[in-house]
Write an enzyme that holds these catalytic residues in place. Structure first.
Site, PDB file in Angstrom:
ATOM      1  N   TYR A 101      42.638  53.784 -32.967  1.00 56.95           N
ATOM      2  CA  TYR A 101      43.134  55.033 -32.895  1.00 56.95           C
ATOM      3  C   TYR A 101      44.282  55.234 -32.003  1.00 56.95           C
ATOM      4  O   TYR A 101      45.428  55.875 -31.944  1.00 56.95           O
ATOM      5  CB  TYR A 101      41.962  56.168 -32.471  1.00 56.95           C
ATOM      6  CG  TYR A 101      41.273  56.357 -33.287  1.00 56.95           C
ATOM      7  CD1 TYR A 101      41.121  57.371 -34.519  1.00 56.95           C
ATOM      8  CD2 TYR A 101      39.752  55.835 -33.394  1.00 56.95           C
ATOM      9  CE1 TYR A 101      40.008  57.491 -35.495  1.00 56.95           C
ATOM     10  CE2 TYR A 101      38.650  55.926 -34.174  1.00 56.95           C
ATOM     11  CZ  TYR A 101      39.047  56.797 -35.279  1.00 56.95           C
ATOM     12  OH  TYR A 101      38.038  57.101 -36.176  1.00 56.95           O
ATOM     13  N   ASN A 124      41.684  63.813 -42.984  1.00 58.02           N
ATOM     14  CA  ASN A 124      42.510  63.186 -44.152  1.00 58.02           C
ATOM     15  C   ASN A 124      41.545  63.550 -45.675  1.00 58.02           C
ATOM     16  O   ASN A 124      40.326  63.360 -45.773  1.00 58.02           O
ATOM     17  CB  ASN A 124      42.249  61.657 -44.180  1.00 58.02           C
ATOM     18  CG  ASN A 124      42.655  60.729 -45.425  1.00 58.02           C
ATOM     19  OD1 ASN A 124      43.577  61.375 -45.950  1.00 58.02           O
ATOM     20  ND2 ASN A 124      42.118  59.709 -45.389  1.00 58.02           N
ATOM     21  N   CYS A 132      41.629  55.929 -44.282  1.00 54.82           N
ATOM     22  CA  CYS A 132      41.275  56.274 -42.825  1.00 54.82           C
ATOM     23  C   CYS A 132      40.097  55.566 -42.410  1.00 54.82           C
ATOM     24  O   CYS A 132      39.878  55.260 -41.330  1.00 54.82           O
ATOM     25  CB  CYS A 132      40.791  57.721 -42.886  1.00 54.82           C
ATOM     26  SG  CYS A 132      39.777  58.461 -44.020  1.00 54.82           S
ATOM     27  N   HIS A 133      39.180  54.879 -43.291  1.00 60.80           N
ATOM     28  CA  HIS A 133      38.128  53.828 -43.138  1.00 60.80           C
ATOM     29  C   HIS A 133      38.665  52.694 -42.069  1.00 60.80           C
ATOM     30  O   HIS A 133      37.715  52.080 -41.665  1.00 60.80           O
ATOM     31  CB  HIS A 133      37.345  53.497 -44.557  1.00 60.80           C
ATOM     32  CG  HIS A 133      38.211  52.782 -45.244  1.00 60.80           C
ATOM     33  ND1 HIS A 133      38.994  53.165 -46.206  1.00 60.80           N
ATOM     34  CD2 HIS A 133      38.347  51.308 -45.459  1.00 60.80           C
ATOM     35  CE1 HIS A 133      39.720  52.442 -46.965  1.00 60.80           C
ATOM     36  NE2 HIS A 133      39.041  51.216 -46.579  1.00 60.80           N
ATOM     37  N   GLU A 159      36.533  44.890 -48.128  1.00 62.32           N
ATOM     38  CA  GLU A 159      37.788  44.458 -47.910  1.00 62.32           C
ATOM     39  C   GLU A 159      37.946  43.128 -47.395  1.00 62.32           C
ATOM     40  O   GLU A 159      38.610  42.394 -47.728  1.00 62.32           O
ATOM     41  CB  GLU A 159      38.449  45.688 -47.387  1.00 62.32           C
ATOM     42  CG  GLU A 159      38.899  46.725 -48.106  1.00 62.32           C
ATOM     43  CD  GLU A 159      39.668  47.607 -47.512  1.00 62.32           C
ATOM     44  OE1 GLU A 159      40.442  47.597 -46.467  1.00 62.32           O
ATOM     45  OE2 GLU A 159      39.863  48.847 -48.056  1.00 62.32           O
TER      46      GLU A 159
END
Length: 165
Positions: A101, A124, A132-133, A159
């Site tokens: 952040y 979001n 946003c993850h 991912e």
């Protein structure tokens, strides 16, 4: 743009049903079942159609199948100028990578505003497509996710495991 009618559809995914909300062919929301603080009220979703946004459905399926690392979709997230700046910065976080952040606050030119950035990330409206993850705590912990921490972990692991090296 708020006068145009919205439509929505629900698609299956490995993290549960995803609700895709579109206005005139433009994606305004991707919501997960049990989404905390949904940015688009269900009463505003409009009519359910078989596929409110076929390109988004296809690209999300490709993403979950491991064949897509970014999205090419028209988006219309509704929020403040600051929120939209944060959401734009989220789209610059590469597939398989994370940021904090605080780092995101620096990217939007607001050093020291990591709490405000966190609030914007939490609002979001277009989950997964606007990733946003990929935002985690400065110490590497998974912090807050509107879809729940288990889903955040799933997406990050997917991912990481599918990242092209």
């Amino acid at each position: 743009m708020s006068g145009a009618a919205m439509t929505y559809s629900v698609m299956p995914s490995p993290i549960g049903p995803l609700t895709l909300v579109a206005r005139d062919g433009t994606l305004v929301a991707v919501l997960m079942e049990g989404h905390r603080r949904p940015p688009v009220a269900e009463s505003a979703w409009g009519d359910r159609v078989d596929d409110a946004h076929p390109d988004a459905t296809r690209q999300l399926r490709e993403y979950f199948d491991g064949g897509r690392t970014d999205f090419q979709l028209p988006l219309a997230p509704e929020g403040t100028d600051f929120q939209r700046a944060v959401w734009a910065a989220l789209q610059d976080i590469e597939y398989g990578h994370t940021t904090s952040y605080g780092e995101l606050a620096l990217r939007v030119g607001r050093p020291g505003a990591s709490r405000a950035v966190g609030a914007a990330v939490g609002r979001n409206p277009i989950s997964i497509v606007v990733p946003c993850h990929r935002v985690i705590g400065a110490d590497g912990t998974l912090t807050g996710y509107a879809g729940g921490e288990d889903r955040k972990r799933y997406l990050l692991d997917m991912e990481r495991d599918g990242r092209l090296l």
